[in-house]
Scaffold this motif. Structure first.
Motif, PDB file in Angstrom:
ATOM      1  N   ALA A   1      15.326  50.360 -10.775  1.00  0.00           N
ATOM      2  CA  ALA A   1      15.441  51.257 -11.917  1.00  0.00           C
ATOM      3  C   ALA A   1      16.328  50.661 -13.006  1.00  0.00           C
ATOM      4  O   ALA A   1      15.976  50.691 -14.193  1.00  0.00           O
ATOM      5  CB  ALA A   1      15.990  52.610 -11.467  1.00  0.00           C
ATOM      6  N   LEU A   2      17.470  50.111 -12.616  1.00  0.00           N
ATOM      7  CA  LEU A   2      18.385  49.525 -13.601  1.00  0.00           C
ATOM      8  C   LEU A   2      17.746  48.319 -14.295  1.00  0.00           C
ATOM      9  O   LEU A   2      17.907  48.122 -15.500  1.00  0.00           O
ATOM     10  CB  LEU A   2      19.691  49.124 -12.933  1.00  0.00           C
ATOM     11  N   ALA A   3      17.016  47.517 -13.526  1.00  0.00           N
ATOM     12  CA  ALA A   3      16.340  46.360 -14.115  1.00  0.00           C
ATOM     13  C   ALA A   3      15.297  46.808 -15.131  1.00  0.00           C
ATOM     14  O   ALA A   3      15.137  46.195 -16.188  1.00  0.00           O
ATOM     15  CB  ALA A   3      15.693  45.511 -13.022  1.00  0.00           C
ATOM     16  N   LYS A   4      14.587  47.875 -14.825  1.00  0.00           N
ATOM     17  CA  LYS A   4      13.600  48.412 -15.769  1.00  0.00           C
ATOM     18  C   LYS A   4      14.291  48.932 -17.029  1.00  0.00           C
ATOM     19  O   LYS A   4      13.782  48.789 -18.148  1.00  0.00           O
ATOM     20  CB  LYS A   4      12.799  49.531 -15.104  1.00  0.00           C
ATOM     21  N   GLY A   5      15.471  49.545 -16.845  1.00  0.00           N
ATOM     22  CA  GLY A   5      16.229  50.018 -17.992  1.00  0.00           C
ATOM     23  C   GLY A   5      16.671  48.869 -18.882  1.00  0.00           C
ATOM     24  O   GLY A   5      16.606  48.949 -20.111  1.00  0.00           O
ATOM     25  N   ILE A   6      17.124  47.789 -18.261  1.00  0.00           N
ATOM     26  CA  ILE A   6      17.566  46.608 -19.012  1.00  0.00           C
ATOM     27  C   ILE A   6      16.385  45.976 -19.745  1.00  0.00           C
ATOM     28  O   ILE A   6      16.498  45.545 -20.895  1.00  0.00           O
ATOM     29  CB  ILE A   6      18.232  45.597 -18.064  1.00  0.00           C
ATOM     30  N   ALA A   7      15.243  45.932 -19.076  1.00  0.00           N
ATOM     31  CA  ALA A   7      14.048  45.374 -19.710  1.00  0.00           C
ATOM     32  C   ALA A   7      13.649  46.199 -20.932  1.00  0.00           C
ATOM     33  O   ALA A   7      13.196  45.649 -21.946  1.00  0.00           O
ATOM     34  CB  ALA A   7      12.901  45.318 -18.708  1.00  0.00           C
TER      35      ALA A   7
END
Length: 261
Positions: free
Chosen positions: A100-106
């Motif tokens: 989820a955090l990686a998707k947010g950063i992307a």
């Protein structure tokens, strides 16, 4: 440079209570704070911004009330804050959280550097930071105690290990997790607190970051807690009476008798 700091809201008290039916922490009625190790990451991000320019965005995943904790970080000097909040995230383990955090950063896009605290005090796994980097396909360094040099295309830092530290260079974009030895977090300024009070905390749902439903929440968590409990404290004490000299001698006799020394 666009910098993102991943932070987590954790219980403030050390008197942790556990729900025996769900095997999860009881958070109701327990005050929450930003994970202490994450505060060092925020401070380091602000210092880098002050030297090189750019922006600092703090990113967290949690319930709606976590938004108020993020205001403290804007008061310190972060430019903005984003909260990933959705019932679909409930029950996420470290792997699901990292997705989820990686998707947010992307979704933020064009991020040059990501910082995290070395671990959260409620889980102590130290897994989320490296897992975010793997999700994004970028290099990472853990246990960083000093950033020696940072340029447009690389970073040189010192990371702690069991025997001392290593000086390592990695290309950017990258992710680092930091230890408390790296700096001393500042207190929010009056001007910062006024800005934080007016700041709008952006909230994104799972759909807004295009999170894979199969990789978040309980469904996306390969780690399942079968049982969790607090061990009973069993203490056996012995009282020594008499003069101080007699008590010392009795203690020595007891230690020798039990073959402790």
């Amino acid at each position: 440079m666009k910098i993102v700091v991943c932070v987590k809201q954790v219980p403030e008290t050390t008197e942790v209570k556990i729900n025996p039916e769900t095997n999860t922490l009881v958070r109701e009625g327990v005050a929450s704070i930003i994970n202490p190790f994450d505060m060092y990451a925020v401070e380091e991000a602000i210092r880098i911004k002050e030297k090189l320019g750019g922006t600092v965005t703090v990113l967290s995943m949690g319930p709606p009330q976590a938004a108020e904790s993020l205001r403290e970080l804007i008061g310190m000097g972060a430019d903005d804050a984003i909260l990933l909040s959705d019932r679909a995230f409930a029950g996420s383990d470290t792997l699901a959280t990292a997705h989820a955090l990686a998707k947010g950063i992307a979704k933020i896009g064009e991020v040059g550097l990501i910082l995290c605290g070395k671990q959260a005090i409620d889980g102590d796994t130290a897994q989320v930071g490296p897992e975010i980097a793997e999700n994004l396909g970028i290099p990472h360094l853990t246990y960083v105690k000093k950033v020696n040099e940072i340029a447009a295309d690389h970073l040189i830092a010192e990371r702690m290990n069991e025997e001392g530290y290593e000086r390592v260079q990695i290309p950017l974009p990258a992710l680092i997790t930091v230890v408390k030895e790296i700096n001393e977090p500042r207190l929010p300024s009056l001007k910062g607190m006024m800005r934080a009070k007016k700041a709008v905390i952006t909230t994104w749902t799972a759909a807004m970051i295009d999170a894979d439903p199969a990789k978040i929440g309980l469904k996306g968590s390969p780690t399942w807690v079968k049982r969790i409990f607090i061990p009973e404290l069993k203490c056996q004490g012995q009282v020594f009476e008499g003069t101080p000299e007699e008590q010392v001698q009795a203690l020595v006799d007891a230690i020798v008798g039990r073959k402790i020394v």
